[in-house]
Design a protein around this motif. Structure first.
Motif, PDB file in Angstrom:
ATOM      1  N   LEU A  33      30.580 -34.265  16.774  1.00  0.00           N
ATOM      2  CA  LEU A  33      29.547 -34.784  15.512  1.00  0.00           C
ATOM      3  C   LEU A  33      27.656 -35.498  15.759  1.00  0.00           C
ATOM      4  O   LEU A  33      27.115 -35.360  14.968  1.00  0.00           O
ATOM      5  N   LYS A  38      25.232 -35.496  12.948  1.00  0.00           N
ATOM      6  CA  LYS A  38      26.640 -36.317  12.133  1.00  0.00           C
ATOM      7  C   LYS A  38      26.221 -37.538  12.693  1.00  0.00           C
ATOM      8  O   LYS A  38      26.540 -37.916  11.013  1.00  0.00           O
ATOM      9  N   PHE A  58      29.704 -43.169   8.675  1.00  0.00           N
ATOM     10  CA  PHE A  58      30.575 -41.967   8.826  1.00  0.00           C
ATOM     11  C   PHE A  58      31.778 -41.759   7.799  1.00  0.00           C
ATOM     12  O   PHE A  58      32.133 -40.739   7.438  1.00  0.00           O
TER      13      PHE A  58
END
Length: 67
Positions: A33, A38, A58
């Motif tokens: 991630l 992200k 997130f």
């Protein structure tokens, strides 16, 4: 006489291992991630740290399955 226990301090920064535990994911998933952009992180020395706010953001952006 009883004394009230002090609440555990809220963590501001998490290691990759701590973030994985917080999100109930594997460490390799956290690294993936981060590499994909992200999950934003910062480096403190040689160690990556992830802000609690980034972890919460997130989770908030995840789509929930309706099946």
């Amino acid at each position: 006489m009883t004394t009230a226990a002090n609440p555990a301090p809220t963590r501001a920064l998490f290691t990759v291992k701590g973030a994985a535990e917080y999100l109930s994911l594997g460490r390799s998933t956290i690294y993936e991630l981060m590499a994909a952009g992200k999950l934003p992180y910062t480096k403190v020395g040689r160690i990556r740290r992830i802000r609690r706010a980034e972890l919460d953001a997130f989770v908030a952006q995840l789509e929930l399955s309706t099946t």
